[in-house]
Enzyme design. Structure first.
Site, PDB file in Angstrom:
ATOM      1  N   ARG A   1       0.833  -1.203   0.000  1.00 52.34           N
ATOM      2  CA  ARG A   1       0.000   0.000   0.000  1.00 52.34           C
ATOM      3  C   ARG A   1       0.867   1.251   0.000  1.00 52.34           C
ATOM      4  O   ARG A   1       0.553   2.232  -0.672  1.00 52.34           O
ATOM      5  CB  ARG A   1      -0.944   0.008   1.212  1.00 52.34           C
ATOM      6  CG  ARG A   1      -1.825   1.254   1.212  1.00 52.34           C
ATOM      7  CD  ARG A   1      -2.949   1.149   2.208  1.00 52.34           C
ATOM      8  NE  ARG A   1      -2.497   1.495   3.540  1.00 52.34           N
ATOM      9  CZ  ARG A   1      -3.287   1.533   4.605  1.00 52.34           C
ATOM     10  NH1 ARG A   1      -4.552   1.226   4.513  1.00 52.34           N
ATOM     11  NH2 ARG A   1      -2.795   1.861   5.783  1.00 52.34           N
TER      12      ARG A   1
ATOM     13  N   MET B   1     -12.612   4.828  -2.886  1.00 48.31           N
ATOM     14  CA  MET B   1     -13.041   3.750  -1.990  1.00 48.31           C
ATOM     15  C   MET B   1     -11.865   2.938  -1.437  1.00 48.31           C
ATOM     16  O   MET B   1     -11.918   1.710  -1.365  1.00 48.31           O
ATOM     17  CB  MET B   1     -14.026   2.828  -2.724  1.00 48.31           C
ATOM     18  CG  MET B   1     -15.253   3.550  -3.234  1.00 48.31           C
ATOM     19  SD  MET B   1     -16.155   4.417  -1.922  1.00 48.31           S
ATOM     20  CE  MET B   1     -16.904   3.029  -1.088  1.00 48.31           C
TER      21      MET B   1
ATOM     22  N   HIS C   1     -18.288  12.833   2.808  1.00 48.65           N
ATOM     23  CA  HIS C   1     -18.832  11.605   3.394  1.00 48.65           C
ATOM     24  C   HIS C   1     -20.344  11.746   3.517  1.00 48.65           C
ATOM     25  O   HIS C   1     -20.826  12.785   3.973  1.00 48.65           O
ATOM     26  CB  HIS C   1     -18.203  11.366   4.775  1.00 48.65           C
ATOM     27  CG  HIS C   1     -18.657  10.084   5.390  1.00 48.65           C
ATOM     28  ND1 HIS C   1     -18.193   8.862   4.971  1.00 48.65           N
ATOM     29  CD2 HIS C   1     -19.567   9.829   6.351  1.00 48.65           C
ATOM     30  CE1 HIS C   1     -18.792   7.908   5.664  1.00 48.65           C
ATOM     31  NE2 HIS C   1     -19.634   8.477   6.513  1.00 48.65           N
TER      32      HIS C   1
ATOM     33  N   GLU D   1     -24.581  16.946  -1.493  1.00 50.65           N
ATOM     34  CA  GLU D   1     -23.130  16.748  -1.672  1.00 50.65           C
ATOM     35  C   GLU D   1     -22.617  17.639  -2.795  1.00 50.65           C
ATOM     36  O   GLU D   1     -21.589  18.313  -2.664  1.00 50.65           O
ATOM     37  CB  GLU D   1     -22.817  15.277  -1.995  1.00 50.65           C
ATOM     38  CG  GLU D   1     -23.147  14.319  -0.874  1.00 50.65           C
ATOM     39  CD  GLU D   1     -22.728  12.884  -1.196  1.00 50.65           C
ATOM     40  OE1 GLU D   1     -21.683  12.701  -1.834  1.00 50.65           O
ATOM     41  OE2 GLU D   1     -23.456  11.952  -0.806  1.00 50.65           O
TER      42      GLU D   1
END
Ligand code: GRF
Length: 196
Positions: free
Chosen positions: A67, A92, A111, A176
């Site tokens: 990662r 995601m 969020h 949003e």
């Protein structure tokens, strides 16, 4: 007026990214979207950005040995675009502390809940299961804890009789698209700041 340079990270549809791109098309908007990076090559949002002449990149985490190496490469791409700020818009993947700390104060997320309520996934279904009377969305600075950083803006919507997760999500999504451009304006003009 010098405009802040912004990179956006997406994984899919990219409707929040598109809302930011549309806002930044106004000549008096204090930020420009200079690049869109996806961790999925098939993300529809990438085509939207490319059609508008915005630089795009896709990096699959599975192609990297770790990662950290994936996220270091994301940082290299963002640095090549000379971005001042990074907006997560439906990205995601949970980001590691090194990446988050590298961009601290310059990294924000949207969020779909009234944080600190409903961190994580499936926020709409969880709000309905709780019988919540209202729900909403939050633009916040990103810190190493998931969905924990300080809020910049929130918007509320009522939960209506007969709502499903889908109808509630659609009502939240309208908000949003309204508040993310407002929050980026605050960030780009220095009216919203966070120093960890
Ligand atoms: C949005 O609901 C956002 O709040 C969440 O993921 C969804 C992404 O949608 N983080 P889109 O890709 O911006 O259309």
């Amino acid at each position: 007026m010098s405009r802040a340079r912004v990179g956006i990270l997406i994984s899919g549809r990219g409707s929040n990214m598109a809302a930011l791109v549309e806002a930044a098309a106004a000549p008096d908007y204090p930020a420009e979207i200079v690049g869109v990076l996806s961790n999925r090559a098939a993300a529809p949002g990438l085509a939207y950005a490319a059609e508008r002449g915005i630089a795009t990149a896709s990096l699959a985490q599975s192609k990297f040995p770790s990662r950290d190496m994936f996220e270091d490469t994301m940082t290299q791409v963002l640095e090549s675009w000379e971005v001042d700020f990074v907006c997560l818009a439906g990205f995601m993947r949970i980001l590691g502390a090194d990446f988050v700390n590298r961009w601290a104060g310059r990294l924000v997320n949207i969020h779909p809940s009234l944080l600190p309520l409903y961190r994580g996934l499936d926020t709409h279904a969880r709000a309905l299961a709780d019988g919540a009377g209202e729900h909403g969305c939050t633009v916040h600075f990103v810190t190493p804890g998931l969905d924990e950083g300080p809020a910049i803006l929130q918007a509320r919507v009522p939960v209506l009789a007969g709502d499903t997760a889908e109808t509630l999500a659609a009502r939240v999504l309208v908000e949003e698209h309204r508040i993310y451009p407002q929050a980026l304006r605050l960030l780009a003009t220095g009216q919203a700041r966070f120093t960890p």
